[in-house]
Design an enzyme around this catalytic site. Sequence first.
Site, PDB file in Angstrom:
ATOM      1  N   PHE A 155       0.822  -1.218   0.000  1.00  0.00           N
ATOM      2  CA  PHE A 155       0.000   0.000   0.000  1.00  0.00           C
ATOM      3  C   PHE A 155       0.855   1.266   0.000  1.00  0.00           C
ATOM      4  CE2 PHE A 155      -2.220  -3.460   2.089  1.00  0.00           C
ATOM      5  CZ  PHE A 155      -3.451  -3.459   1.460  1.00  0.00           C
ATOM      6  N   LEU A 156       2.116   1.171  -0.405  1.00  0.00           N
ATOM      7  CA  LEU A 156       3.001   2.325  -0.214  1.00  0.00           C
ATOM      8  C   LEU A 156       2.626   3.506  -1.104  1.00  0.00           C
ATOM      9  CD1 LEU A 156       5.285   2.656  -2.698  1.00  0.00           C
ATOM     10  CD2 LEU A 156       6.230   0.663  -1.589  1.00  0.00           C
ATOM     11  N   GLY A 264      -9.162  20.075  -5.176  1.00  0.00           N
ATOM     12  CA  GLY A 264      -8.201  20.678  -6.100  1.00  0.00           C
ATOM     13  C   GLY A 264      -8.259  19.999  -7.442  1.00  0.00           C
ATOM     14  N   CYS A 271      -1.068   4.837  -9.901  1.00  0.00           N
ATOM     15  CA  CYS A 271      -1.924   3.865  -9.195  1.00  0.00           C
ATOM     16  C   CYS A 271      -3.409   4.185  -9.271  1.00  0.00           C
ATOM     17  CB  CYS A 271      -1.489   3.770  -7.738  1.00  0.00           C
ATOM     18  SG  CYS A 271       0.120   3.006  -7.567  1.00  0.00           S
ATOM     19  N   LYS A 274      -5.394   4.199 -12.837  1.00  0.00           N
ATOM     20  CA  LYS A 274      -5.444   2.914 -13.561  1.00  0.00           C
ATOM     21  C   LYS A 274      -6.051   1.819 -12.689  1.00  0.00           C
ATOM     22  CE  LYS A 274      -1.490   0.542 -12.020  1.00  0.00           C
ATOM     23  NZ  LYS A 274      -1.476  -0.765 -11.401  1.00  0.00           N
ATOM     24  N   LYS A 334       2.129  14.665  -7.782  1.00  0.00           N
ATOM     25  CA  LYS A 334       1.977  15.165  -6.416  1.00  0.00           C
ATOM     26  C   LYS A 334       3.354  15.589  -5.927  1.00  0.00           C
ATOM     27  CE  LYS A 334       2.644  10.902  -3.819  1.00  0.00           C
ATOM     28  NZ  LYS A 334       2.112  10.009  -2.800  1.00  0.00           N
ATOM     29  N   ARG A 341       3.406  10.158 -14.339  1.00  0.00           N
ATOM     30  CA  ARG A 341       2.392   9.283 -14.947  1.00  0.00           C
ATOM     31  C   ARG A 341       1.000   9.828 -14.623  1.00  0.00           C
ATOM     32  NH1 ARG A 341       3.946   3.573 -12.604  1.00  0.00           N
ATOM     33  NH2 ARG A 341       4.572   4.922 -10.886  1.00  0.00           N
TER      34      ARG A 341
HETATM   35  C1  UDX Z   1      -1.721   5.638  -3.829  1.00  0.00           C
HETATM   36  C2  UDX Z   1      -2.235   5.071  -2.494  1.00  0.00           C
HETATM   37  O1  UDX Z   1      -2.302   6.095  -1.513  1.00  0.00           O
HETATM   38  C3  UDX Z   1      -1.342   3.955  -2.024  1.00  0.00           C
HETATM   39  O2  UDX Z   1      -1.840   3.399  -0.816  1.00  0.00           O
HETATM   40  C4  UDX Z   1      -1.292   2.907  -3.106  1.00  0.00           C
HETATM   41  O3  UDX Z   1      -0.471   1.836  -2.724  1.00  0.00           O
HETATM   42  C5  UDX Z   1      -0.791   3.509  -4.410  1.00  0.00           C
HETATM   43  O4  UDX Z   1      -1.627   4.607  -4.777  1.00  0.00           O
HETATM   44  P1  UDX Z   1       0.206   7.353  -4.566  1.00  0.00           P
HETATM   45  O5  UDX Z   1      -0.199   7.103  -5.983  1.00  0.00           O
HETATM   46  O6  UDX Z   1       1.650   7.372  -4.217  1.00  0.00           O
HETATM   47  O7  UDX Z   1      -0.450   6.243  -3.606  1.00  0.00           O
HETATM   48  O8  UDX Z   1      -0.401   8.766  -4.190  1.00  0.00           O
HETATM   49  P2  UDX Z   1      -1.375   9.382  -3.087  1.00  0.00           P
HETATM   50  O9  UDX Z   1      -0.587  10.041  -2.031  1.00  0.00           O
HETATM   51  O10 UDX Z   1      -2.398   8.409  -2.697  1.00  0.00           O
HETATM   52  O11 UDX Z   1      -2.054  10.552  -3.968  1.00  0.00           O
HETATM   53  C6  UDX Z   1      -2.790  10.225  -5.146  1.00  0.00           C
HETATM   54  C7  UDX Z   1      -3.286  11.457  -5.843  1.00  0.00           C
HETATM   55  O12 UDX Z   1      -4.369  12.021  -5.134  1.00  0.00           O
HETATM   56  C8  UDX Z   1      -2.276  12.582  -6.026  1.00  0.00           C
HETATM   57  O13 UDX Z   1      -2.376  13.057  -7.362  1.00  0.00           O
HETATM   58  C9  UDX Z   1      -2.710  13.636  -5.038  1.00  0.00           C
HETATM   59  O14 UDX Z   1      -2.377  14.916  -5.468  1.00  0.00           O
HETATM   60  C10 UDX Z   1      -4.215  13.423  -5.023  1.00  0.00           C
HETATM   61  N1  UDX Z   1      -4.881  13.862  -3.778  1.00  0.00           N
HETATM   62  C11 UDX Z   1      -4.580  13.268  -2.593  1.00  0.00           C
HETATM   63  C12 UDX Z   1      -5.835  14.856  -3.823  1.00  0.00           C
HETATM   64  O15 UDX Z   1      -6.138  15.400  -4.887  1.00  0.00           O
HETATM   65  N2  UDX Z   1      -6.461  15.241  -2.657  1.00  0.00           N
HETATM   66  C13 UDX Z   1      -6.181  14.658  -1.473  1.00  0.00           C
HETATM   67  O16 UDX Z   1      -6.799  15.068  -0.479  1.00  0.00           O
HETATM   68  C14 UDX Z   1      -5.211  13.653  -1.429  1.00  0.00           C
END
Ligand code: UDX
Length: 444
Positions: A155-156, A264, A271, A274, A334, A341
């Site tokens: 889940f990282l 936003g 992740c 897709k 982020k 990606r």
């Molecule tokens: C995610 C899951 O959190 C993780 O547990 C899984 O294993 C892989 O996918 P990640 O893709 O690294 O991890 O990013 P994450 O921190 O979850 O953010 C995903 C997206 O959501 C980003 O584009 C972020 O900007 C956006 N986001 C996040 C928002 O728009 N609003 C929020 O409040 C939180």
Amino acid sequence: MTQRLTIIGTGYLGATHAACMADLGFEVLGLDVDEERIARLSAGDLPFYEPGLEPMLRRGLASGRLRFTTSYGEAAGFGDVHFLCVGTPQKAGEYAADLTYVDAAVAALAPLLHRPCLVVGKSTVPVGTAARLAAALAGAAPAGGDAVLVWNPEFLREGFAVQDTLHPDRIVAGLPAEQGAADHAEKLLRELYAGMIGAGVPFLTTDLPTAELVKVSANAFLATKISFINAMAEVCEAAHADVTKLSEALAYDDRIGGRFLGPGLGFGGGCLPKDIRAFMARAGELGADQALTFLREVDQINMRRRVRMVDLARQLLGGSFAGRTVGVLGAAFKPNSDDVRDSPALDVAASIRAQGGRVTVYDPKAMGNARRAQPELDFGESALDAAAGAHVVLLLTEWAEFRDMDPAALAGAVAERNIVDGRNALDPERWRAAGWNYRALGRP
Ligand code: UDX
């Protein structure tokens, strides 16, 4: 006896898992079919940006406990436990996940497995994949039923990969149906993760399909939460209300909670987008498509935020991008990542460019990846450079250095003081006080 581990696939997941397991004292061999990647990892050069990971990689290499190879023969001979960490991207032109890499890894490894071992799937896969792979493994491995497959989803989060790997919220172990194999596999996994379990991390055992579903349903829930608040942002825009205040007020209800309720530009990355699409595709194959039709809406709300961002910027420029200069702050999907990606930021920058705007992008870490993905965009050396001569500045990825920007300093660089805060990361009062026309998604 200490288990020897191989990690198959050295992307975000695999490279992090390899370095962390070596740091915990295991002997680890990382494998990838990409020779250049293996050469870089072997030299202690991390092929992507992830805070804290490169020093850990170097520590592992120096200790002699961490090595890398491109040889399946070497991996099969070395490992007692083989972790599958290869990617499962979206298929071109389809929602479904592309399982080519997972299937290829099992096909390459299985015929070389002559002694009892555990194969631990960590990749995010459509439910049902693990059972199919278990059968393939048992059929092709000379060790037969002594090569046992389990599913242990990861889940990282990028940017927190080391922390999430060493201190996960939970460990999920999807075990085979056969009781003897399940007991043996559970015992091995408990040994591997003994430190974390001892520190109080919950260890849950399930069957194979439930373990696969935990991962995709967690991502579906997170995506839904983000799209929920972004749907509220659309309503706020229509009703002249403020979604940031709305979100803050909702967050005090601890049944709702404030995490992943940040309005936003929405979610991107390798992740969430897709995974929800692959989940819908798989549910369709299983005849359960109705259960997940809401995820289509979640996806569409998310994609509409990008369109809205472009519309807002165009509106501020009087209705056209032609001949206008746009400064874009952020390219990564982020902050604290160089991953572009399915990046909302880069998507917005590219659409404005396609509509005739002159777009200059700056990102603290993602410049190389952004250039490769969108070579027709211009790139600046700094935030000030990207904003030079701009008629509008767009904040699209909320890096700390952008949050902390001095509005007065930026004012000196631009042609017109228009800023659109795509991440609700700036203080509107501060920017307005410095003479800026501040606009944001979901706020009046
Ligand atoms: C995610 C899951 O959190 C993780 O547990 C899984 O294993 C892989 O996918 P990640 O893709 O690294 O991890 O990013 P994450 O921190 O979850 O953010 C995903 C997206 O959501 C980003 O584009 C972020 O900007 C956006 N986001 C996040 C928002 O728009 N609003 C929020 O409040 C939180």
